[in-house]
Scaffold this active site. Structure first.
Site, PDB file in Angstrom:
ATOM      1  N   ILE A   5       3.780  -1.707 -20.694  1.00 53.53           N
ATOM      2  CA  ILE A   5       2.839  -0.905 -21.465  1.00 53.53           C
ATOM      3  C   ILE A   5       2.321   0.258 -20.628  1.00 53.53           C
ATOM      4  CG2 ILE A   5       0.596  -0.961 -22.635  1.00 53.53           C
ATOM      5  CD1 ILE A   5       1.216  -3.972 -23.199  1.00 53.53           C
ATOM      6  N   ARG A  55     -16.018   0.289  -4.295  1.00 52.62           N
ATOM      7  CA  ARG A  55     -15.033  -0.116  -5.296  1.00 52.62           C
ATOM      8  C   ARG A  55     -15.248   0.689  -6.571  1.00 52.62           C
ATOM      9  NH1 ARG A  55     -10.609  -2.456  -3.384  1.00 52.62           N
ATOM     10  NH2 ARG A  55     -11.041  -4.261  -2.048  1.00 52.62           N
ATOM     11  N   ALA A  67      -8.244  -6.590   3.195  1.00 51.46           N
ATOM     12  CA  ALA A  67      -7.158  -7.096   2.361  1.00 51.46           C
ATOM     13  C   ALA A  67      -6.378  -5.920   1.812  1.00 51.46           C
ATOM     14  CB  ALA A  67      -7.720  -7.937   1.219  1.00 51.46           C
ATOM     15  N   GLU A  87      -7.514  -0.910   7.844  1.00 56.07           N
ATOM     16  CA  GLU A  87      -8.878  -0.982   7.325  1.00 56.07           C
ATOM     17  C   GLU A  87      -9.944  -1.193   8.397  1.00 56.07           C
ATOM     18  OE1 GLU A  87      -9.217  -3.662   4.013  1.00 56.07           O
ATOM     19  OE2 GLU A  87      -7.945  -2.404   2.758  1.00 56.07           O
ATOM     20  N   GLY A 106      -5.311 -16.137 -15.516  1.00 55.38           N
ATOM     21  CA  GLY A 106      -5.314 -15.997 -16.972  1.00 55.38           C
ATOM     22  C   GLY A 106      -4.585 -14.766 -17.476  1.00 55.38           C
ATOM     23  N   GLU A 130      -6.272   7.099   0.147  1.00 51.34           N
ATOM     24  CA  GLU A 130      -7.174   8.164  -0.307  1.00 51.34           C
ATOM     25  C   GLU A 130      -8.278   7.660  -1.235  1.00 51.34           C
ATOM     26  OE1 GLU A 130      -5.477  10.359  -4.275  1.00 51.34           O
ATOM     27  OE2 GLU A 130      -4.748  11.097  -2.365  1.00 51.34           O
ATOM     28  N   GLU A 132      -9.868   4.828  -0.757  1.00 47.47           N
ATOM     29  CA  GLU A 132     -10.666   3.854  -0.011  1.00 47.47           C
ATOM     30  C   GLU A 132     -11.746   4.552   0.815  1.00 47.47           C
ATOM     31  OE1 GLU A 132      -7.724   0.144   0.947  1.00 47.47           O
ATOM     32  OE2 GLU A 132      -7.466   1.917   2.197  1.00 47.47           O
TER      33      GLU A 132
END
Length: 171
Positions: A5, A55, A67, A87, A106, A130, A132
């Site tokens: 999609i 975020r 991570a 990081e 799920g 870029e 982060e």
């Protein structure tokens, strides 16, 4: 047969007919993800290296373990070494595998591979993407656990990796 999609970077949103164990057939939408590595870096002073990261999806800062998403065909250990240095500016001489977790079963096929990083060396070779914005933070295990208790740390991969490392006796 699945139908894509939408795709972005290495992630895709797909839809396919799936037969369930009870015999019913459903149309299921899945976020296909190549997997990720989550690293719990422990310094020689027994501090945990975390990232304070903005975020965009949540429009807020989260305190979490370093991570990152695995590149296509990349093994989780290679990803863990790369993401730790990008990081945090640290490299590790020892990476201990803790197994994996399935954070969003799920609707997403992502598997997160958990590691404890020890024998750290500062390299200062930060290489954030870029999108982060990251600040490196070091906390004691007790400070980290208190932030989880207080609700200051809500990131599930951080809580899972810390818990697994604690249960396995690595911290």
């Amino acid at each position: 047969m699945s139908k894509t999609i939408h795709s972005w970077k290495t992630i895709a949103l797909t839809e396919e007919e799936v037969q369930l164990p009870n015999g019913h057939t459903i149309t299921h939408t899945t976020i296909e993800h190549p997997g990720a590595a989550v690293i719990l870096p422990v310094t020689a002073q027994n501090k945990i290296v975390l990232v304070h990261q903005f975020r965009p999806s949540l429009k807020k800062w989260l305190l979490e373990l370093p991570a990152g998403t695995m590149e296509r065909g990349e093994c989780s250990l290679t990803c863990a070494h790369r993401e730790l240095e990008e990081e945090t500016g640290y490299s590790a001489n020892e990476m201990i595998a803790l197994g994996s977790v399935t954070p969003l079963a799920g609707f997403c096929d992502e598997i997160q591979y958990l590691y404890v990083a020890k024998q750290l060396s500062k390299t200062n070779r930060l290489g954030c993407d870029e999108d982060e914005v990251i600040e490196v933070v070091e906390l004691s295990v007790q400070q980290l656990e208190q932030k989880i208790i207080n609700g200051d740390i809500t990131d599930s991969k951080t809580i899972a990796c810390l818990s697994k490392a604690r249960l396995c006796g690595y911290i």
